[in-house]
Design a protein around this motif. Structure first.
Motif, PDB file in Angstrom:
ATOM      1  N   SER A  75       0.844  -1.202   0.000  1.00  0.00           N
ATOM      2  CA  SER A  75       0.000   0.000   0.000  1.00  0.00           C
ATOM      3  C   SER A  75       0.874   1.245   0.000  1.00  0.00           C
ATOM      4  N   ARG A  92      -0.625   4.117   0.661  1.00  0.00           N
ATOM      5  CA  ARG A  92      -1.445   5.038   1.445  1.00  0.00           C
ATOM      6  C   ARG A  92      -0.660   5.516   2.662  1.00  0.00           C
ATOM      7  N   SER A 105      -1.560   3.722   5.869  1.00  0.00           N
ATOM      8  CA  SER A 105      -1.819   2.312   5.547  1.00  0.00           C
ATOM      9  C   SER A 105      -1.724   1.400   6.770  1.00  0.00           C
ATOM     10  N   PHE A 106      -2.730   0.527   6.921  1.00  0.00           N
ATOM     11  CA  PHE A 106      -2.688  -0.483   7.980  1.00  0.00           C
ATOM     12  C   PHE A 106      -1.576  -1.505   7.720  1.00  0.00           C
ATOM     13  N   ASN A 107      -1.329  -1.800   6.442  1.00  0.00           N
ATOM     14  CA  ASN A 107      -0.282  -2.779   6.127  1.00  0.00           C
ATOM     15  C   ASN A 107       1.110  -2.240   6.448  1.00  0.00           C
ATOM     16  N   PRO A 113      -2.285  -5.084   1.123  1.00  0.00           N
ATOM     17  CA  PRO A 113      -3.747  -5.042   1.165  1.00  0.00           C
ATOM     18  C   PRO A 113      -4.322  -6.018   0.136  1.00  0.00           C
ATOM     19  N   GLU A 114      -5.589  -6.308   0.301  1.00  0.00           N
ATOM     20  CA  GLU A 114      -6.319  -7.057  -0.726  1.00  0.00           C
ATOM     21  C   GLU A 114      -7.180  -6.060  -1.484  1.00  0.00           C
ATOM     22  N   TYR A 115      -6.988  -6.031  -2.785  1.00  0.00           N
ATOM     23  CA  TYR A 115      -7.838  -5.194  -3.634  1.00  0.00           C
ATOM     24  C   TYR A 115      -8.636  -6.114  -4.539  1.00  0.00           C
ATOM     25  N   ASN A 116      -9.928  -6.055  -4.408  1.00  0.00           N
ATOM     26  CA  ASN A 116     -10.805  -6.837  -5.294  1.00  0.00           C
ATOM     27  C   ASN A 116     -10.398  -8.311  -5.369  1.00  0.00           C
ATOM     28  N   GLY A 117     -10.148  -8.858  -4.217  1.00  0.00           N
ATOM     29  CA  GLY A 117      -9.867 -10.286  -4.127  1.00  0.00           C
ATOM     30  C   GLY A 117      -8.465 -10.687  -4.529  1.00  0.00           C
ATOM     31  N   SER A 143      -6.647  -6.305   6.400  1.00  0.00           N
ATOM     32  CA  SER A 143      -7.666  -5.576   5.658  1.00  0.00           C
ATOM     33  C   SER A 143      -8.783  -5.197   6.613  1.00  0.00           C
ATOM     34  N   THR A 144      -9.617  -4.288   6.154  1.00  0.00           N
ATOM     35  CA  THR A 144     -10.738  -3.867   6.991  1.00  0.00           C
ATOM     36  C   THR A 144     -11.862  -4.894   6.932  1.00  0.00           C
TER      37      THR A 144
HETATM   38  C1  LIG Z   1      -9.902  -0.748  -4.616  1.00  0.00           C
HETATM   39  C2  LIG Z   1     -10.131  -1.451  -3.291  1.00  0.00           C
HETATM   40  C3  LIG Z   1     -10.490  -2.788  -3.274  1.00  0.00           C
HETATM   41  C4  LIG Z   1     -10.637  -3.450  -2.051  1.00  0.00           C
HETATM   42  N1  LIG Z   1     -10.915  -4.799  -2.062  1.00  0.00           N
HETATM   43  C5  LIG Z   1     -10.909  -5.487  -0.907  1.00  0.00           C
HETATM   44  C6  LIG Z   1     -11.046  -6.910  -0.911  1.00  0.00           C
HETATM   45  O1  LIG Z   1     -11.176  -7.545  -1.929  1.00  0.00           O
HETATM   46  N2  LIG Z   1     -11.000  -7.543   0.279  1.00  0.00           N
HETATM   47  C7  LIG Z   1     -10.826  -6.871   1.461  1.00  0.00           C
HETATM   48  O2  LIG Z   1     -10.772  -7.521   2.522  1.00  0.00           O
HETATM   49  N3  LIG Z   1     -10.692  -5.526   1.501  1.00  0.00           N
HETATM   50  C8  LIG Z   1     -10.729  -4.821   0.346  1.00  0.00           C
HETATM   51  N4  LIG Z   1     -10.573  -3.455   0.352  1.00  0.00           N
HETATM   52  C9  LIG Z   1     -10.459  -2.754   1.643  1.00  0.00           C
HETATM   53  C10 LIG Z   1      -9.016  -2.728   2.105  1.00  0.00           C
HETATM   54  O3  LIG Z   1      -8.758  -3.909   2.839  1.00  0.00           O
HETATM   55  C11 LIG Z   1      -8.761  -1.525   3.008  1.00  0.00           C
HETATM   56  O4  LIG Z   1      -8.969  -0.331   2.272  1.00  0.00           O
HETATM   57  C12 LIG Z   1      -7.367  -1.534   3.607  1.00  0.00           C
HETATM   58  O5  LIG Z   1      -7.290  -0.562   4.608  1.00  0.00           O
HETATM   59  C13 LIG Z   1      -6.280  -1.270   2.563  1.00  0.00           C
HETATM   60  O6  LIG Z   1      -5.015  -1.488   3.117  1.00  0.00           O
HETATM   61  P1  LIG Z   1      -4.065  -0.274   3.608  1.00  0.00           P
HETATM   62  O7  LIG Z   1      -4.711   0.283   4.844  1.00  0.00           O
HETATM   63  O8  LIG Z   1      -2.766  -0.948   3.909  1.00  0.00           O
HETATM   64  O9  LIG Z   1      -3.960   0.740   2.509  1.00  0.00           O
HETATM   65  C14 LIG Z   1     -10.452  -2.759  -0.847  1.00  0.00           C
HETATM   66  C15 LIG Z   1     -10.113  -1.394  -0.878  1.00  0.00           C
HETATM   67  C16 LIG Z   1      -9.954  -0.753  -2.074  1.00  0.00           C
HETATM   68  C17 LIG Z   1      -9.554   0.718  -2.086  1.00  0.00           C
END
Ligand SMILES: Cc1cc2nc3c(=O)[nH]c(=O)nc-3n(C[C@H](O)[C@H](O)[C@H](O)COP(=O)(O)O)c2cc1C
Length: 187
Positions: free
Chosen positions: A13, A15, A18-20, A80-84, A117-118
């Motif tokens: 991440s 960000r 970022s939590f990660n 992070p996980e984005y869209n799986g 992740s959240t």
């Molecule tokens: C584009 C996008 C897609 C996401 N897809 C998922 C997902 O598939 N699974 C999940 O558990 N969280 C998902 N999230 C939520 C993230 O886990 C959450 O935003 C997290 O805080 C991101 O990590 P970071 O804090 O290290 O940036 C998504 C967030 C974004 C912005």
């Protein structure tokens, strides 16, 4: 390898809060002086990988990445996980790190992958996808994994990990990564 184990921490991440990235910071603070953490922060500056940028055309950002990975004993990735799956920026980093084919900087490198992740699965699919790619490019991937669900309830607004169970699991992962780096297996 010196007495201290060099661990390169890579957050998937970019960000600011970022939590990660916070999880990686917690890992560096929880573990003892036998570990030396370095944080890679160049992921957003890496150009999108192209085969036209290989060999003598390889950009400095990518050769810098090669150098830090080759110089470290082990890598700890928190993504992070984005869209799986994993975020595009991390996939791009791994594409750079896979080249030259079979001899990229990740080849043979001990790597542990964790995620927060959240959501309620803690980024399990991102860990799976990232680990698959790392195995594909020849890294030695730690079998143990850590996924931290509901990040917002365990990491405070200052980015400090407040959950004792997660702290213990995190310290355990880093110790297992050390074993993998030192002995070739995490027994
Ligand atoms: C584009 C996008 C897609 C996401 N897809 C998922 C997902 O598939 N699974 C999940 O558990 N969280 C998902 N999230 C939520 C993230 O886990 C959450 O935003 C997290 O805080 C991101 O990590 P970071 O804090 O290290 O940036 C998504 C967030 C974004 C912005």
């Amino acid at each position: 390898m010196s007495d201290r184990l060099k661990v390169l921490a890579i957050s998937g991440s970019v960000r600011e809060s970022s939590f990660n990235t916070a999880l990686l910071k917690a890992a560096s603070e929880l573990t003892g002086s036998e570990f030396e953490f370095e944080f890679y922060d160049g992921i957003a500056q890496l150009p999108i990988f192209s085969q036209e940028l290989e060999g003598t055309n390889r950009p400095k950002q990518a050769t810098d990445l090669d150098e830090v990975i080759r110089a470290t004993d082990a890598v700890l990735i928190s993504t992070p996980e984005y869209n799986g799956s994993l975020p595009g920026g991390l996939k791009n980093l791994l594409d750079w790190g896979s080249r030259p084919y079979a001899n990229g900087p990740f080849a043979g490198k001990p790597v542990a992958v964790i995620s927060t992740s959240t959501g309620r699965y803690g980024g399990a699919r991102a860990v799976e996808a990232t680990s698959d790619i790392l195995r594909h490019i020849g890294a030695s991937v730690l079998n143990d994994r850590l996924t931290v669900a509901s990040a917002q309830s365990k990491i405070d607004s200052e980015g400090v990990l407040r959950d004792d169970i997660t702290k213990r699991s995190l310290a355990h992962i880093v110790e297992r990564l050390r074993d993998l780096a030192k002995f070739g297996v995490a027994a």
